[in-house]
Design a protein around this motif. Structure first.
Motif, PDB file in Angstrom:
ATOM      1  N   LYS A 144      21.694  12.949  27.814  1.00  0.00           N
ATOM      2  CA  LYS A 144      22.525  12.251  26.837  1.00  0.00           C
ATOM      3  C   LYS A 144      21.622  11.400  25.959  1.00  0.00           C
ATOM      4  O   LYS A 144      20.531  11.004  26.367  1.00  0.00           O
ATOM      5  CB  LYS A 144      23.566  11.380  27.540  1.00  0.00           C
ATOM      6  N   GLY A 145      22.097  11.105  24.778  1.00  0.00           N
ATOM      7  CA  GLY A 145      21.309  10.344  23.815  1.00  0.00           C
ATOM      8  C   GLY A 145      20.864   8.979  24.299  1.00  0.00           C
ATOM      9  O   GLY A 145      19.815   8.482  23.903  1.00  0.00           O
ATOM     10  N   HIS A 146      21.617   8.365  25.192  1.00  0.00           N
ATOM     11  CA  HIS A 146      21.259   7.023  25.655  1.00  0.00           C
ATOM     12  C   HIS A 146      20.186   7.043  26.750  1.00  0.00           C
ATOM     13  O   HIS A 146      19.837   6.007  27.282  1.00  0.00           O
ATOM     14  CB  HIS A 146      22.504   6.277  26.146  1.00  0.00           C
ATOM     15  N   GLN A 147      19.643   8.211  27.071  1.00  0.00           N
ATOM     16  CA  GLN A 147      18.626   8.299  28.114  1.00  0.00           C
ATOM     17  C   GLN A 147      17.218   8.145  27.543  1.00  0.00           C
ATOM     18  O   GLN A 147      16.248   8.649  28.096  1.00  0.00           O
ATOM     19  CB  GLN A 147      18.778   9.594  28.909  1.00  0.00           C
ATOM     20  N   GLY A 148      17.122   7.439  26.448  1.00  0.00           N
ATOM     21  CA  GLY A 148      15.864   6.988  25.874  1.00  0.00           C
ATOM     22  C   GLY A 148      14.754   8.011  25.800  1.00  0.00           C
ATOM     23  O   GLY A 148      14.865   9.028  25.120  1.00  0.00           O
ATOM     24  N   ASN A 149      13.649   7.726  26.488  1.00  0.00           N
ATOM     25  CA  ASN A 149      12.448   8.548  26.395  1.00  0.00           C
ATOM     26  C   ASN A 149      12.680   9.990  26.824  1.00  0.00           C
ATOM     27  O   ASN A 149      12.085  10.898  26.255  1.00  0.00           O
ATOM     28  CB  ASN A 149      11.317   7.939  27.231  1.00  0.00           C
ATOM     29  N   HIS A 195      15.377  11.814  26.525  1.00  0.00           N
ATOM     30  CA  HIS A 195      16.073  12.524  25.455  1.00  0.00           C
ATOM     31  C   HIS A 195      15.118  12.796  24.293  1.00  0.00           C
ATOM     32  O   HIS A 195      15.070  13.905  23.772  1.00  0.00           O
ATOM     33  CB  HIS A 195      17.287  11.702  25.000  1.00  0.00           C
ATOM     34  N   GLU A 196      14.342  11.818  23.899  1.00  0.00           N
ATOM     35  CA  GLU A 196      13.408  11.986  22.799  1.00  0.00           C
ATOM     36  C   GLU A 196      12.338  13.018  23.145  1.00  0.00           C
ATOM     37  O   GLU A 196      11.959  13.831  22.301  1.00  0.00           O
ATOM     38  CB  GLU A 196      12.767  10.656  22.421  1.00  0.00           C
TER      39      GLU A 196
END
Length: 93
Positions: free
Chosen positions: A80-85, A87-88
């Motif tokens: 999910k997008g809120h999983q920081g590094n 996700h990036e």
């Protein structure tokens, strides 16, 4: 009914063999824990060699991914997008 007695719901993790339509190895989540600690116990009890393991975003942990590979399986891990590094890093591949 369990809430009337002051007890919370029982939380479980389990696996499914999709091809055979089977539920496998339910593991109870410890009362003072969460699914992240129960998933490795569940995986340990399964023969994963040659399988593909799919886990939702909560189960995306480095140790869990390493365990899946160590047991001879491939994985599909949801992010999910809120999983920081994490996700990036996945987006940049």
């Amino acid at each position: 009914m369990t809430q009337e007695k002051g007890q919370g719901a029982i939380h479980m993790v389990s696996a499914r063999a999709r091809q055979h339509r089977l539920g496998l190895g339910p593991v109870k989540v410890d009362r003072n824990s969460n699914r992240i600690t129960a998933i490795p116990k569940l995986l340990k009890g399964l023969e994963l060699n040659g399988c593909i393991v799919m886990i939702d975003a909560m189960g995306v942990q480095t140790a869990i991914a390493q365990q899946i590979v160590a047991q001879g399986a491939d994985s599909i891990l949801a992010l999910k997008g809120h999983q920081g590094n994490r996700h990036e890093s996945a987006r940049s591949c």
